[in-house]
Design an enzyme around this catalytic site. Structure first.
Site, short mmCIF file in Angstrom:
data_model
loop_
_atom_site.label_atom_id
_atom_site.label_comp_id
_atom_site.label_asym_id
_atom_site.label_seq_id
_atom_site.Cartn_x
_atom_site.Cartn_y
_atom_site.Cartn_z
N GLY A 305 0.80 -1.21 0.00
CA GLY A 305 0.00 0.00 0.00
C GLY A 305 0.84 1.27 0.00
O GLY A 305 1.94 1.31 -0.54
N SER A 306 0.35 2.29 0.66
CA SER A 306 0.97 3.61 0.58
C SER A 306 2.30 3.71 1.33
O SER A 306 2.98 4.74 1.21
CB SER A 306 0.01 4.67 1.11
OG SER A 306 -1.10 4.80 0.24
N THR A 307 2.70 2.69 2.08
CA THR A 307 4.04 2.73 2.66
C THR A 307 5.09 2.77 1.54
O THR A 307 6.19 3.30 1.73
CB THR A 307 4.31 1.51 3.57
OG1 THR A 307 4.15 0.31 2.81
CG2 THR A 307 3.37 1.50 4.76
#
Length: 590
Positions: A305-307
């Protein structure tokens, strides 16, 4: 004249009386005869006594040996079993502070010699009173066989051994064996791994220890308890306990199917703690191979995801084509072929690079990847170690998954965390490089000094890029609109990035099935540790309508840091709690 061979009258009479007359002398010939007779008689007697002594010694030794072997052999056979070699020892495993994580203990195992068993039926019935879980059919068949030795039950408790001994069954005996014991139970099970019934490592660090020469020592009989030095891990069992406790509670609180976390030393690459639940108890590993007991931190690959925007932003800065003052147009969705890229909470305007990061803009990340280009994008992720199988001591490490051929759409979606899968542990390792001045350090589960780390470190970004990323991490936890606010711990200056990834269900991304993560570091003025938490398929808490990473993975980080910082040697500093200013296309936040 008379002739005869007799003695004169007086001497003859004296001889008959058994003595010689006083003053009489024997003839010289007779004296020689008597002396010779005495000499040979003494030798004969000496030989006789020597022969008797020799026979006594020989038969004494034989008898003593028979008694010795009779008594000792019975005792040995009772404890070790006939013609079965003793199990080799394993070295103790210690945490970084010397606390025992794994050690050998003695235990009794039950065996039988079928040829000596008089009544198999009665024997089995009597044993079943103590061991009710015995497989009757199999055990009975083996007891009736002609084998010289069979195992019945390995690893008895002292109580079971005492009860079976009291039965007095012929043909039944005990062998003292070595068994691995883990004082912490499941606390560090995925790291330590486990051994099989023959005390051989089959998973985790136990397997690694065997691969480093223990198996060779066992094969030549040199693996004894006295010859093996303890193995000291980088793990701090106090922090490990905290991590597991947080994970267990989070799984229950958010009704998730799994959770995991890692605490990594930024400057040495040491894994201080790592957990994945559900886990198992290595002392009783009946569930160790269950599908849901996978070590998700190193043996599972996920779309993070956005990590991943952490690395997209670092890539943009590292390319030289962007700075913290750069602006990106996120006013409209991106269209790539049939793929439309939108923001979850779009601002509908031009964003600065810091705003792209803290607002987690998919559109802005896609623009960054597009400017850098496909080749540059993939090369940066590979340089950060996110596309190759991670090298560390733990055997259970999965290989990342990427598109076979990268196209523009792949680069765009990977920029915000979809389309590429990697392990949570190597995500944390790559993030550590962006916190420590740009040095990628291979992770280790063994104790390592900073000097040793420097020898294996690889410079992957400039120190300036690292400084910019530290600024952005801190900004995301302090600025209005930042997604990392719930990870804040007063005095410890935490920074980080959320990641909420939709999972693929039946070939499509499901909006209500998520894999959440929070990637954090602290203290941000001079980061010492990276903390990454994951939670798989969390549900909204009662009274809430969302289950994004900021609502569950971030609070997990906060609890781990607040409870373990003192053990990690990080002191709170409330004087440096001021928030960094954010460069905005509209205004500056102070």
């Amino acid at each position: 004249m008379k002739f005869g061979f007799g003695l004169p009258g007086r001497r003859k009479q004296a001889a008959l009386n058994g003595h010689e007359p006083a003053g009489s002398e024997k003839p010289a010939g007779e004296m020689s005869f008597v002396g010779l007779r005495k000499k040979h008689g003494n030798k004969a007697r000496n030989r006789l006594w020597m022969a008797i002594a020799g026979f006594v010694c020989v038969y004494g030794v034989i008898g003593g040996k028979l008694i010795y072997f009779g008594v000792l052999s019975g005792a040995e056979e009772e404890t070790t079993g006939p013609a079965v070699a003793q199990l080799a020892s394993r070295p103790d495993i210690l945490d970084r502070n010397g606390e025992i994580l794994a050690t050998d203990i003695k235990t009794a195992s039950l065996y039988a010699e079928p040829r000596k068993i008089v009544d198999p039926d009665e024997t089995l019935e009597m044993l079943a009173t103590v061991l009710p879980d015995l497989d009757w059919e199999t055990t009975y068949r083996r007891l009736k066989g002609e084998q010289g030795f069979i195992w019945i039950k390995r690893g008895l408790t002292p109580k079971q051994q005492s009860q079976i001994m009291a039965l007095g069954l012929p043909g039944i005996g005990f062998r003292t064996e070595k068994r691995r014991f883990y004082p912490g139970g499941p606390t560090a099970s995925h790291i330590l791994g486990l051994v099989n019934i023959d005390n051989q490592g089959i998973a985790g660090m136990e397997k690694y220890i065997d691969s480093q020469g223990l198996s060779d020592l066992r094969s030549v009989g040199l693996a004894t308890g006295q010859s093996l030095e303890p193995v000291r891990l980088s793990i701090d069992i106090r922090v490990q306990h905290i991590v597991r406790d947080v994970l267990v509670k989070a799984m229950e609180r958010y009704r998730a199917i799994a959770a995991g976390a890692v605490v990594l030393n930024v400057k040495t690459g040491e894994v201080i703690a790592m957990g994945s639940v559900p886990d198992f108890d290595p002392n009783n590993p009946v569930h160790a191979l269950d599908k849901d007991r996978l070590n998700r931190m190193s043996a599972g690959t996920y779309e993070m995801g956005s990590t991943i925007k952490t690395f997209t932003t670092a890539m943009a800065l590292d390319s030289g084509k962007f700075t913290l003052q750069s602006r990106v147009d996120a006013s409209r969705p991106l269209v790539v072929g049939k793929q439309v890229i939108r923001d979850f909470h779009g601002k509908g305007r031009v964003l600065t690079l810091p705003e792209v990061f803290i607002y987690s803009s998919n559109i802005g990340s896609g623009h960054e990847a597009n400017v850098v280009g496909i080749e540059g994008h993939r090369a940066f992720l590979k340089k950060m170690g996110l596309l190759d199988r991670m090298e560390t001591e733990l055997p259970e490490v999965a290989r990342p998954v990427e598109p076979r051929v990268w196209k523009k759409v792949h680069s765009m979606t990977i920029s915000f965390g979809h389309g590429m899968m990697t392990t949570p542990l190597q995500t944390a390792v790559a993030a550590a490089a962006l916190m420590n001045g740009g040095k990628l350090i291979p992770p280790t589960f063994l104790v390592r000094t900073q000097e040793e780390a420097a020898k294996v470190a690889k410079q992957v970004t400039s120190p300036q890029v690292s400084a910019d990323m530290r600024y952005l991490y801190r900004l995301n936890a302090t600025a209005p609109g930042g997604s990392g606010k719930r990870a804040a711990v007063p005095g410890y200056r935490v920074g980080g990035k959320t990641g909420t990834a939709e999972k693929v269900v039946n070939g499509r991304y499901a909006k209500d099935v998520r894999f959440n993560a929070f990637l954090a570091a602290f203290p941000m003025d001079d980061p010492a540790y990276v903390v990454l938490t994951i939670i798989d398929e969390p549900k909204p808490e009662p009274g809430k309508f969302a289950a994004t990473a900021g609502l569950n993975a971030a609070p997990m980080v906060a609890e781990i840091i607040s409870r373990s910082a003192s053990f990690l040697g990080v002191k709170p500093d409330f004087e440096q709690e001021s928030e960094p200013a954010m460069v905005s296309a509209e205004r500056t936040y102070d």
